[in-house]
Motif scaffolding. Structure first.
Motif, PDB file in Angstrom:
ATOM      1  N   GLY A 187       0.814  -1.206   0.000  1.00 31.99           N
ATOM      2  CA  GLY A 187       0.000   0.000   0.000  1.00 31.99           C
ATOM      3  C   GLY A 187       0.848   1.256   0.000  1.00 31.99           C
ATOM      4  N   GLY A 188       2.089   1.165  -0.473  1.00 30.37           N
ATOM      5  CA  GLY A 188       3.004   2.292  -0.373  1.00 30.37           C
ATOM      6  C   GLY A 188       2.530   3.517  -1.109  1.00 30.37           C
ATOM      7  N   TRP A 189       2.054   3.355  -2.337  1.00 31.81           N
ATOM      8  CA  TRP A 189       1.640   4.522  -3.120  1.00 31.81           C
ATOM      9  C   TRP A 189       0.489   5.234  -2.439  1.00 31.81           C
ATOM     10  N   TYR A 190      -0.507   4.446  -1.977  1.00 31.11           N
ATOM     11  CA  TYR A 190      -1.688   5.095  -1.398  1.00 31.11           C
ATOM     12  C   TYR A 190      -1.305   5.866  -0.144  1.00 31.11           C
ATOM     13  N   ALA A 191      -0.472   5.256   0.726  1.00 27.32           N
ATOM     14  CA  ALA A 191      -0.079   5.939   1.954  1.00 27.32           C
ATOM     15  C   ALA A 191       0.667   7.233   1.653  1.00 27.32           C
ATOM     16  N   ALA A 192       1.545   7.188   0.628  1.00 28.97           N
ATOM     17  CA  ALA A 192       2.294   8.385   0.276  1.00 28.97           C
ATOM     18  C   ALA A 192       1.373   9.486  -0.227  1.00 28.97           C
ATOM     19  N   THR A 193       0.412   9.117  -1.066  1.00 29.41           N
ATOM     20  CA  THR A 193      -0.512  10.118  -1.601  1.00 29.41           C
ATOM     21  C   THR A 193      -1.352  10.726  -0.484  1.00 29.41           C
ATOM     22  N   GLU A 194      -1.814   9.883   0.442  1.00 33.15           N
ATOM     23  CA  GLU A 194      -2.617  10.404   1.551  1.00 33.15           C
ATOM     24  C   GLU A 194      -1.800  11.347   2.423  1.00 33.15           C
ATOM     25  N   GLN A 195      -0.503  11.026   2.629  1.00 28.83           N
ATOM     26  CA  GLN A 195       0.333  11.919   3.409  1.00 28.83           C
ATOM     27  C   GLN A 195       0.442  13.276   2.741  1.00 28.83           C
ATOM     28  N   ARG A 196       0.610  13.285   1.421  1.00 27.00           N
ATOM     29  CA  ARG A 196       0.717  14.551   0.701  1.00 27.00           C
ATOM     30  C   ARG A 196      -0.589  15.325   0.792  1.00 27.00           C
ATOM     31  N   ARG A 197      -1.719  14.643   0.659  1.00 26.28           N
ATOM     32  CA  ARG A 197      -3.006  15.329   0.688  1.00 26.28           C
ATOM     33  C   ARG A 197      -3.260  15.952   2.059  1.00 26.28           C
ATOM     34  N   MET A 198      -2.827  15.292   3.103  1.00 25.41           N
ATOM     35  CA  MET A 198      -3.138  15.755   4.448  1.00 25.41           C
ATOM     36  C   MET A 198      -2.049  16.645   5.014  1.00 25.41           C
ATOM     37  N   VAL A 230     -10.131  -6.702  -2.577  1.00 24.89           N
ATOM     38  CA  VAL A 230     -10.546  -6.740  -1.177  1.00 24.89           C
ATOM     39  C   VAL A 230      -9.334  -6.919  -0.267  1.00 24.89           C
ATOM     40  N   ASP A 231      -8.406  -7.792  -0.664  1.00 28.12           N
ATOM     41  CA  ASP A 231      -7.190  -7.993   0.132  1.00 28.12           C
ATOM     42  C   ASP A 231      -6.458  -6.676   0.345  1.00 28.12           C
ATOM     43  N   ARG A 232      -6.305  -5.912  -0.723  1.00 30.86           N
ATOM     44  CA  ARG A 232      -5.575  -4.653  -0.630  1.00 30.86           C
ATOM     45  C   ARG A 232      -6.313  -3.629   0.218  1.00 30.86           C
ATOM     46  N   LEU A 233      -7.629  -3.561   0.093  1.00 30.28           N
ATOM     47  CA  LEU A 233      -8.406  -2.594   0.867  1.00 30.28           C
ATOM     48  C   LEU A 233      -8.368  -2.928   2.356  1.00 30.28           C
ATOM     49  N   ILE A 234      -8.478  -4.216   2.695  1.00 33.20           N
ATOM     50  CA  ILE A 234      -8.381  -4.636   4.092  1.00 33.20           C
ATOM     51  C   ILE A 234      -6.988  -4.330   4.626  1.00 33.20           C
ATOM     52  N   GLU A 235      -5.969  -4.615   3.826  1.00 29.94           N
ATOM     53  CA  GLU A 235      -4.587  -4.335   4.230  1.00 29.94           C
ATOM     54  C   GLU A 235      -4.389  -2.850   4.485  1.00 29.94           C
ATOM     55  N   ARG A 236      -5.060  -2.018   3.714  1.00 32.37           N
ATOM     56  CA  ARG A 236      -4.953  -0.569   3.853  1.00 32.37           C
ATOM     57  C   ARG A 236      -5.634  -0.062   5.120  1.00 32.37           C
ATOM     58  N   GLY A 237      -6.522  -0.864   5.694  1.00 30.84           N
ATOM     59  CA  GLY A 237      -7.188  -0.468   6.922  1.00 30.84           C
ATOM     60  C   GLY A 237      -8.631  -0.049   6.755  1.00 30.84           C
ATOM     61  N   ASP A 238      -9.212  -0.286   5.568  1.00 32.96           N
ATOM     62  CA  ASP A 238     -10.597   0.103   5.336  1.00 32.96           C
ATOM     63  C   ASP A 238     -11.560  -0.983   5.800  1.00 32.96           C
ATOM     64  N   SER A 239     -12.818  -0.602   5.957  1.00 27.67           N
ATOM     65  CA  SER A 239     -13.892  -1.549   6.239  1.00 27.67           C
ATOM     66  C   SER A 239     -14.549  -1.913   4.909  1.00 27.67           C
ATOM     67  N   VAL A 240     -14.598  -3.211   4.588  1.00 26.04           N
ATOM     68  CA  VAL A 240     -15.002  -3.658   3.253  1.00 26.04           C
ATOM     69  C   VAL A 240     -16.251  -4.530   3.338  1.00 26.04           C
TER      70      VAL A 240
END
Length: 444
Positions: free
Chosen positions: A96-107, A141-151
């Motif tokens: 989930g590296g890309w998503y975490a990096a993008t969220e850090q930039r957005r926030m 679904v695996d990736r979304l759960i790994e990211r910490g979302d509720s699926v």
């Protein structure tokens, strides 16, 4: 007293006086003025002292803020294309590296490598995945759960399989609903990944699914409108039909037979794209459209009629690999983790699409058969059969838009990804455990 006496009504206690002409008149009232009271010298000094301290504190705070690095940005500003490309290097299959990096930039969290400040963790999203027990859906679904979302997975199990998501049962962040999307569904969610639709010729020819693409998509768009969720439609490269343009770009309108045996799928997806854009323009629903090209990997349905799964299953069973036509028709094959990465980037990005998501590496059917032989059995036989109706002669995506606007491109080549799929198929067909293939899967 005589009639000449005048009384002052202010009260009997007040005395009266006689005027110059001998008549009585009320005593005039005297206004008394008092001087304002001033604080003592000590109190004045204390007030001045407090004022000076307040001004000094404000000056120190201003100086400190001016010296701090300017790492924050308003949350409503979009991430620039350059920032997307800079974070794209962190995208690794299954991470989930890309998503975490993008969220850090957005926030406004500064550099990607820094710690996330306490209290600024990304919002945990509630996501529904229709067709989430299927091949692509279960990996998403695996990736979304790994990211910490509720699926929430919604699937009628026509082509999906509970075993694909069984490892999430018991996880409080996971829910599974047996439901057909052609019937309305009420949920409270933030995002909708709409994958529900049989994608293999064996399944959609047996049970034409135009209703799934039309009514099912309408129901999910209606849900997105009601709850204000972002909606992602997984369309297909089949909207291009048997293309007259090569490679295919998103602006190409396609060459589709509207009454052919494949039209229930081809035209169904084209209609789904139309409905999606109508809801976007008419009801201001946030939408995203992905056009998926041939995808392979673990959890594919065995014997589903798609060329990669056909070749792998036939070679493992020591059967002849069936090549339709002369074998010179071309396809492009992407590994499933690359596709999932592209879908998540599209959902989290700022662009509607459509976007081609596929691997531009182009193979003829005979070249694909050779790769399967090299991977499974060098002596695997090839058998030619008559080609199927409306089978496209060429298929290759132009992914320029995805590269520029999403910072995405596939990372796993066919020769690296195919052993992963072979290992999964071998276990499901024979139930054996081959350490050599497992080690090759890990390295890939």
């Amino acid at each position: 007293m005589g009639s000449s006496e005048l009384f002052f009504r202010g009260g009997a206690h007040e005395s009266q006086h006689q005027s110059d002409d001998g008549q009585y008149s009320p005593k005039p009232q005297i206004r008394r003025f008092s001087l304002p009271s001033f604080p003592s010298a000590a109190a004045a000094a204390a007030a001045v002292h407090r004022l000076l301290l307040v001004l000094l504190g404000m000056a120190i705070a201003t100086l400190l803020f001016s010296l701090l690095p300017q790492t924050t940005r308003p949350s409503y500003l979009p991430v620039s294309d350059a920032e997307l490309r800079s974070t794209a290097a962190l995208a690794v299959a299954g991470s989930g590296g890309w998503y975490a990096a993008t969220e850090q930039r957005r926030m406004g969290m500064g550099s990607v490598g820094g710690k996330v400040p306490l209290g600024l963790r990304r919002k945990r999203l509630r996501v529904v995945v229709t067709g989430g027990a299927g091949f692509v859906g279960s990996h998403l679904v695996d990736r979304l759960i790994e990211r910490g979302d509720s699926v929430i997975v919604v699937d009628n199990f026509f082509t999906g399989n509970k075993e694909n998501v069984m490892h999430h049962l018991g996880n409080p962040s996971f829910e599974l609903i047996r439901h057909d999307v052609v019937e309305p569904l009420l949920l409270e969610v933030d995002q909708i990944y709409h994958l529900a639709c049989p994608a293999s010729p064996v399944h959609y020819k047996f049970n034409p699914i135009y209703k799934t693409n039309v009514v099912g998509t309408l129901n999910m768009l209606g849900l997105a409108k009601r709850v204000g969720a972002r909606f992602l439609l997984t369309s297909t490269s089949e909207v291009y039909g048997d293309p007259l343009q090569h490679p295919q770009v998103e602006t190409y309108w396609g060459n589709v037979n509207p009454i052919g045996v494949r039209s229930c799928y081809d035209e169904g997806k084209r209609t789904a794209e139309t409905l999606t854009m109508d809801y976007h323009r008419g009801a201001q629903v946030e939408v995203r459209i992905a056009r998926i090209f041939n995808t392979y990997g673990p959890r594919m349905c065995i014997d589903d009629g798609r060329v990669v799964s056909n070749f792998v299953a036939q070679a493992l069973r020591k059967e002849a690999m069936t090549v339709y036509g002369d074998g010179k028709q071309t396809r492009s094959f992407q590994y499933v983790s690359d596709l999932v990465e592209g879908l998540m980037r599209l959902m989290e990005g700022e662009h509607v699409g459509p976007f081609n998501l596929g691997n531009p590496g182009e193979f003829t059917m005979l070249e694909l058969a050779k790769v399967v032989q090299d991977t499974i059995d060098l002596n695997a036989r090839i058998e030619f059969r008559q080609n199927t109706e409306d089978d496209p002669h060429k298929r290759k995506p132009d992914i320029t838009r995805a590269k520029e606007l999403l910072g995405w491109e596939p990372k796993i080549s066919l020769r690296k990804g195919l052993p992963l799929m072979v290992s999964d198929f071998r276990k499901r067909i024979f139930g054996d455990h081959n350490p050599s293939t497992d080690s090759s899967s890990t390295s890939a």
